[in-house]
Write a protein that holds these residues in place. Structure first.
Motif, PDB file in Angstrom:
ATOM      1  N   LEU A   5      64.037  29.340  68.477  1.00 39.16           N
ATOM      2  CA  LEU A   5      63.349  30.461  69.111  1.00 39.16           C
ATOM      3  C   LEU A   5      64.236  31.699  69.158  1.00 39.16           C
ATOM      4  CD1 LEU A   5      61.407  28.803  72.086  1.00 39.16           C
ATOM      5  CD2 LEU A   5      60.645  29.295  69.758  1.00 39.16           C
ATOM      6  N   LEU A   6      65.531  31.499  69.317  1.00 45.60           N
ATOM      7  CA  LEU A   6      66.443  32.638  69.330  1.00 45.60           C
ATOM      8  C   LEU A   6      66.396  33.386  68.000  1.00 45.60           C
ATOM      9  CD1 LEU A   6      69.919  32.722  70.903  1.00 45.60           C
ATOM     10  CD2 LEU A   6      69.734  33.397  68.532  1.00 45.60           C
ATOM     11  N   VAL A   7      66.417  32.652  66.900  1.00 43.38           N
ATOM     12  CA  VAL A   7      66.359  33.291  65.584  1.00 43.38           C
ATOM     13  C   VAL A   7      64.994  33.919  65.352  1.00 43.38           C
ATOM     14  CG1 VAL A   7      66.487  32.852  63.101  1.00 43.38           C
ATOM     15  CG2 VAL A   7      68.112  31.745  64.646  1.00 43.38           C
ATOM     16  N   LEU A   8      63.925  33.264  65.828  1.00 37.43           N
ATOM     17  CA  LEU A   8      62.581  33.800  65.637  1.00 37.43           C
ATOM     18  C   LEU A   8      62.400  35.123  66.381  1.00 37.43           C
ATOM     19  CD1 LEU A   8      59.820  33.280  64.374  1.00 37.43           C
ATOM     20  CD2 LEU A   8      59.172  32.027  66.444  1.00 37.43           C
ATOM     21  N   CYS A   9      62.932  35.222  67.586  1.00 37.58           N
ATOM     22  CA  CYS A   9      62.813  36.479  68.337  1.00 37.58           C
ATOM     23  C   CYS A   9      63.636  37.601  67.708  1.00 37.58           C
ATOM     24  CB  CYS A   9      63.256  36.258  69.788  1.00 37.58           C
ATOM     25  SG  CYS A   9      62.144  35.240  70.771  1.00 37.58           S
ATOM     26  N   LEU A  10      64.752  37.251  67.076  1.00 40.64           N
ATOM     27  CA  LEU A  10      65.607  38.271  66.471  1.00 40.64           C
ATOM     28  C   LEU A  10      65.231  38.588  65.030  1.00 40.64           C
ATOM     29  CD1 LEU A  10      69.134  37.245  67.760  1.00 40.64           C
ATOM     30  CD2 LEU A  10      67.695  39.100  68.569  1.00 40.64           C
ATOM     31  N   ALA A  11      64.256  37.856  64.479  1.00 46.41           N
ATOM     32  CA  ALA A  11      63.876  38.085  63.081  1.00 46.41           C
ATOM     33  C   ALA A  11      63.439  39.517  62.813  1.00 46.41           C
ATOM     34  CB  ALA A  11      62.779  37.085  62.681  1.00 46.41           C
ATOM     35  N   PRO A  12      62.585  40.142  63.644  1.00 42.84           N
ATOM     36  CA  PRO A  12      62.219  41.543  63.342  1.00 42.84           C
ATOM     37  C   PRO A  12      63.388  42.506  63.433  1.00 42.84           C
ATOM     38  CG  PRO A  12      61.350  40.853  65.474  1.00 42.84           C
ATOM     39  CD  PRO A  12      61.854  39.622  64.810  1.00 42.84           C
ATOM     40  N   VAL A  13      64.383  42.201  64.261  1.00 40.89           N
ATOM     41  CA  VAL A  13      65.568  43.062  64.332  1.00 40.89           C
ATOM     42  C   VAL A  13      66.409  42.897  63.072  1.00 40.89           C
ATOM     43  CG1 VAL A  13      67.623  43.633  65.674  1.00 40.89           C
ATOM     44  CG2 VAL A  13      65.547  42.894  66.842  1.00 40.89           C
ATOM     45  N   LEU A  14      66.571  41.665  62.632  1.00 44.43           N
ATOM     46  CA  LEU A  14      67.392  41.418  61.447  1.00 44.43           C
ATOM     47  C   LEU A  14      66.737  41.959  60.182  1.00 44.43           C
ATOM     48  CD1 LEU A  14      68.549  37.760  62.227  1.00 44.43           C
ATOM     49  CD2 LEU A  14      69.771  39.887  62.638  1.00 44.43           C
ATOM     50  N   VAL A  64      59.407  44.650  66.847  1.00 41.73           N
ATOM     51  CA  VAL A  64      60.587  44.154  67.563  1.00 41.73           C
ATOM     52  C   VAL A  64      60.228  43.771  68.998  1.00 41.73           C
ATOM     53  CG1 VAL A  64      62.856  44.825  68.448  1.00 41.73           C
ATOM     54  CG2 VAL A  64      62.220  45.401  66.117  1.00 41.73           C
ATOM     55  N   VAL A  65      59.224  44.434  69.564  1.00 41.83           N
ATOM     56  CA  VAL A  65      58.792  44.121  70.927  1.00 41.83           C
ATOM     57  C   VAL A  65      57.686  43.076  70.943  1.00 41.83           C
ATOM     58  CG1 VAL A  65      57.745  45.081  73.010  1.00 41.83           C
ATOM     59  CG2 VAL A  65      59.490  46.385  71.779  1.00 41.83           C
ATOM     60  N   VAL A  66      56.757  43.149  70.005  1.00 36.83           N
ATOM     61  CA  VAL A  66      55.581  42.277  70.034  1.00 36.83           C
ATOM     62  C   VAL A  66      55.951  40.826  69.721  1.00 36.83           C
ATOM     63  CG1 VAL A  66      53.406  41.754  68.863  1.00 36.83           C
ATOM     64  CG2 VAL A  66      53.936  44.100  69.541  1.00 36.83           C
ATOM     65  N   ILE A  67      56.697  40.598  68.667  1.00 33.42           N
ATOM     66  CA  ILE A  67      57.010  39.225  68.260  1.00 33.42           C
ATOM     67  C   ILE A  67      57.793  38.471  69.334  1.00 33.42           C
ATOM     68  CG2 ILE A  67      58.287  37.844  66.570  1.00 33.42           C
ATOM     69  CD1 ILE A  67      57.469  39.803  64.437  1.00 33.42           C
ATOM     70  N   PRO A  68      58.876  39.004  69.927  1.00 35.49           N
ATOM     71  CA  PRO A  68      59.525  38.275  71.025  1.00 35.49           C
ATOM     72  C   PRO A  68      58.614  38.068  72.232  1.00 35.49           C
ATOM     73  CG  PRO A  68      60.990  39.944  70.139  1.00 35.49           C
ATOM     74  CD  PRO A  68      59.660  40.192  69.536  1.00 35.49           C
ATOM     75  N   SER A  69      57.717  39.022  72.514  1.00 30.06           N
ATOM     76  CA  SER A  69      56.797  38.849  73.638  1.00 30.06           C
ATOM     77  C   SER A  69      55.861  37.672  73.402  1.00 30.06           C
ATOM     78  CB  SER A  69      55.996  40.134  73.864  1.00 30.06           C
ATOM     79  OG  SER A  69      56.848  41.232  74.128  1.00 30.06           O
ATOM     80  N   VAL A  70      55.323  37.559  72.184  1.00 26.96           N
ATOM     81  CA  VAL A  70      54.435  36.444  71.856  1.00 26.96           C
ATOM     82  C   VAL A  70      55.188  35.118  71.941  1.00 26.96           C
ATOM     83  CG1 VAL A  70      53.038  35.418  70.029  1.00 26.96           C
ATOM     84  CG2 VAL A  70      52.920  37.879  70.466  1.00 26.96           C
ATOM     85  N   LEU A  76      57.779  34.442  73.745  1.00 27.22           N
ATOM     86  CA  LEU A  76      58.073  34.171  75.150  1.00 27.22           C
ATOM     87  C   LEU A  76      56.845  33.628  75.879  1.00 27.22           C
ATOM     88  CD1 LEU A  76      60.646  34.533  76.842  1.00 27.22           C
ATOM     89  CD2 LEU A  76      59.737  36.723  77.619  1.00 27.22           C
ATOM     90  N   MET A  77      55.678  34.224  75.639  1.00 31.15           N
ATOM     91  CA  MET A  77      54.455  33.763  76.305  1.00 31.15           C
ATOM     92  C   MET A  77      54.059  32.365  75.842  1.00 31.15           C
ATOM     93  SD  MET A  77      52.041  37.153  76.631  1.00 31.15           S
ATOM     94  CE  MET A  77      52.056  37.494  74.858  1.00 31.15           C
ATOM     95  N   LEU A  78      54.152  32.099  74.556  1.00 25.61           N
ATOM     96  CA  LEU A  78      53.805  30.774  74.056  1.00 25.61           C
ATOM     97  C   LEU A  78      54.759  29.705  74.575  1.00 25.61           C
ATOM     98  CD1 LEU A  78      52.858  31.550  70.334  1.00 25.61           C
ATOM     99  CD2 LEU A  78      51.325  31.043  72.243  1.00 25.61           C
ATOM    100  N   MET A  79      56.011  30.054  74.683  1.00 24.91           N
ATOM    101  CA  MET A  79      56.989  29.075  75.151  1.00 24.91           C
ATOM    102  C   MET A  79      56.714  28.651  76.589  1.00 24.91           C
ATOM    103  SD  MET A  79      60.053  28.360  76.802  1.00 24.91           S
ATOM    104  CE  MET A  79      60.481  30.010  77.280  1.00 24.91           C
ATOM    105  N   PHE A  80      56.356  29.597  77.459  1.00 26.19           N
ATOM    106  CA  PHE A  80      56.067  29.259  78.850  1.00 26.19           C
ATOM    107  C   PHE A  80      54.649  28.714  79.022  1.00 26.19           C
ATOM    108  CE2 PHE A  80      59.664  32.129  79.765  1.00 26.19           C
ATOM    109  CZ  PHE A  80      60.360  31.320  80.642  1.00 26.19           C
ATOM    110  N   ALA A  81      53.755  28.924  78.055  1.00 25.27           N
ATOM    111  CA  ALA A  81      52.391  28.408  78.172  1.00 25.27           C
ATOM    112  C   ALA A  81      52.292  26.947  77.765  1.00 25.27           C
ATOM    113  CB  ALA A  81      51.435  29.253  77.325  1.00 25.27           C
TER     114      ALA A  81
END
Length: 535
Positions: free
Chosen positions: A499-508, A516-522, A524-529
């Motif tokens: 998940l760490l790499v997936l959230c940073l993928a748009p930055v890389l 960069v904001v939308v993908i980590p937000s999604v 994060l929401m899926l992980m807690f859901a």
């Protein structure tokens, strides 16, 4: 009163002379060999593949370091000179703090429970019994220090003579730190002060990293390298003039032996450090009889637990073993009345639990040196990934309560919460700390969207890592050079980092700020859901 009713009196003469530790170890070695059921060649056949793999990895790594050294040596930018100038003030305190903390967590001198029960409780000389373990610690620290120093300075493009000097100096300094930890292990008060010193060294490594990150990108000499010696004096790099002949820089003086003044000064400093390290090693070896049996056995139990955790590839268990030893040695804490009800009560208890180990908070903020150091070195593209990895290491220890709840079905039932809701509640305090940590790293990251992605990557990765179920040993085994391995062990170390790499993928991939904001937000929401799986 008969003689049978009298108290028993033990006379040493009835049991003979007390054996020396050398004779005792010789007897134990001879006994083991008598009961050995495998020959040396049979063991070597099993270890051959491991040794061959290590040799291949070492050769490949050495070749890579050599090529990187050649490429870095051609760098004449201002950034390269500043990095060479400031790096010793970052690396050396950081290595010292890490060495002190790791060695004090282990012991540094340790022994198994069997050794503590059967040998250390006897009148046999304790210093002689513990001396082999002490020599192993000193040798390990020496090798790690020399290799680390050589690799770091080789990556900076330094001449090989300077690389050898830096490696020897760092190895000697770390040996001095190891001898000091042996002295600190003798009493609890010394251990506490040694840990405070490591915190100060960690802070000392943060300050030059921040200064390096905020220095302007060009000086009054243009883009030429100002450079420096290992200790921050005049430059010791050689420049090449228009005719191809090497020239000295800014006041350097070369002696008859071909050494510059900075190299000669560093050579003297290395010799002094080696002499001091050898003296401290000898003095510390004479005080091993003052080590308490409790601290020595605790270190042996810790190593046994770490070996078990490493064999199962469960990284979380490594932290559990260290935390368990910490609280066993601490013994007790002052209890405090909780506040609030339902979720607020759990949040308050998690906050109090984190504050009971304030040194973890200090180490977490000390890890801010990583993104600032990477930024100051000029590798701006790598700052987000470096900040995310450092943040992961800083925040993960604060989720021990979540890991305990996710691996204890009875505790979840006693709390009366669904595991998914419990994961959200227990992630509140670490999430707030992650926001503060990412805000402190914002000047190095340089972008609000990237800072949000780093914070989302850290909290989602750490929560997934802490709430992961234990390794699965079901299914067919997979053959490997180290034997049969359950396939469930391969995915265990990657949990959380995916998940760490997936959230940073748009930055890389240098996508727009929206992604960069939308993908980590999604993520994060899926992980807690999603409800975490239980064992």
């Amino acid at each position: 009163m008969s003689a049978a009713d009298e108290p028993v009196r033990f006379d040493p003469s009835d049991f003979g002379a007390i054996p020396s530790s050398r004779a005792l170890r010789s007897w134990m070695r001879r006994t083991r060999r008598q009961h050995a059921d495998r020959s040396f060649w049979e063991i070597f056949e099993d270890a051959y593949l491991v040794l061959f793999t290590l040799a291949m990895v070492g050769a490949t790594g050495g070749n890579v370091v050599r090529h990187l050294n050649s490429n870095a040596a051609t760098c004449t930018s201002w950034t390269c000179g500043q990095l060479t100038s400031w790096l010793p003030w970052i690396v050396i305190p950081l290595l010292l703090a890490t060495t002190i903390r790791v060695l004090l967590a282990v012991g540094p001198v340790s022994a198994s429970r069997a050794t503590g029960f059967w040998l250390l409780a006897t009148p046999v000389n304790r210093a002689s019994l513990l001396r082999p373990a002490y020599r192993l610690v000193i040798a390990s620290v020496t090798v790690i220090g020399v290799v680390t120093g050589a690799v770091i300075w080789a990556l900076l493009g330094e001449p090989w003579f300077d690389v050898i000097e830096a490696a020897v100096l760092i190895g000697a300094v770390l040996v001095c730190a190891a001898a000091a930890t042996v002295w600190a292990q003798q009493t609890t008060r010394r251990s506490r002060w040694a840990l405070r010193v490591s915190d100060v060294l960690l802070l000392a490594a943060v300050i030059p990293a921040v200064i390096l990150a905020f220095r302007p990108g060009e000086d009054r000499f243009g883009n030429q390298v100002l450079g420096s010696t290992f200790i921050g004096l005049d430059a010791r790099h050689e420049l090449v003039d228009t005719y191809g002949y090497p020239t000295l820089q800014f006041g350097e003086v070369r002696d008859a032996g071909g050494l510059t003044s900075g190299q000669l000064y560093l050579l003297v400093l290395c010799a002094a450090a080696v002499v001091v390290g050898a003296a401290l090693t000898f003095v510390a070896s004479r005080t091993l009889d003052r080590l308490g049996r409790v601290s020595v056995i605790a270190g042996g139990e810790l190593l046994a637990g770490l070996a078990g955790a490493a064999s199962s590839l469960d990284i979380s268990m490594l932290g559990d073993v260290i935390a368990g030893r910490h609280w066993r040695l601490k013994g007790r804490v002052r209890s405090r009345r909780g506040r609030g009800a339902d979720g607020a009560a759990i949040v308050h208890r998690e906050f109090r639990r984190i504050l009971r180990w304030p040194r973890r908070i200090a180490v977490a903020f000390g890890l801010l040196v990583v993104p600032y150091a990477v930024h100051g070195a000029g590798f701006h593209v790598l700052v987000p990934i470096a900040a995310a990895i450092a943040g992961f290491i800083a925040v993960r220890p604060m989720l021990d309560g979540l890991r305990t709840a996710c691996r204890s079905t009875g505790l979840v039932r006693a709390l009366g919460w669904d595991l998914r809701e419990l994961r959200v509640v227990m992630a509140v305090v670490p999430g707030l700390f992650t926001i503060v940590w990412a805000a402190c790293a914002f000047p190095a990251i340089g972008s609000a969207a990237s800072s949000f992605a780093v914070a989302a990557a850290v909290i989602s990765g750490t929560v997934r890592h802490a709430s992961a179920r234990p390794p699965s040993y079901a299914g067919p085994l997979v053959t490997s050079p180290m034997g049969a391995i359950p396939p469930g062990l391969f995915s265990q170390p990657a949990r959380g980092f995916d998940l760490l790499v997936l959230c940073l993928a748009p930055v890389l991939f240098n996508l727009s700020s929206l992604w960069v904001v939308v993908i980590p937000s999604v993520v994060l929401m899926l992980m807690f859901a999603v409800r975490p799986k239980t064992a």
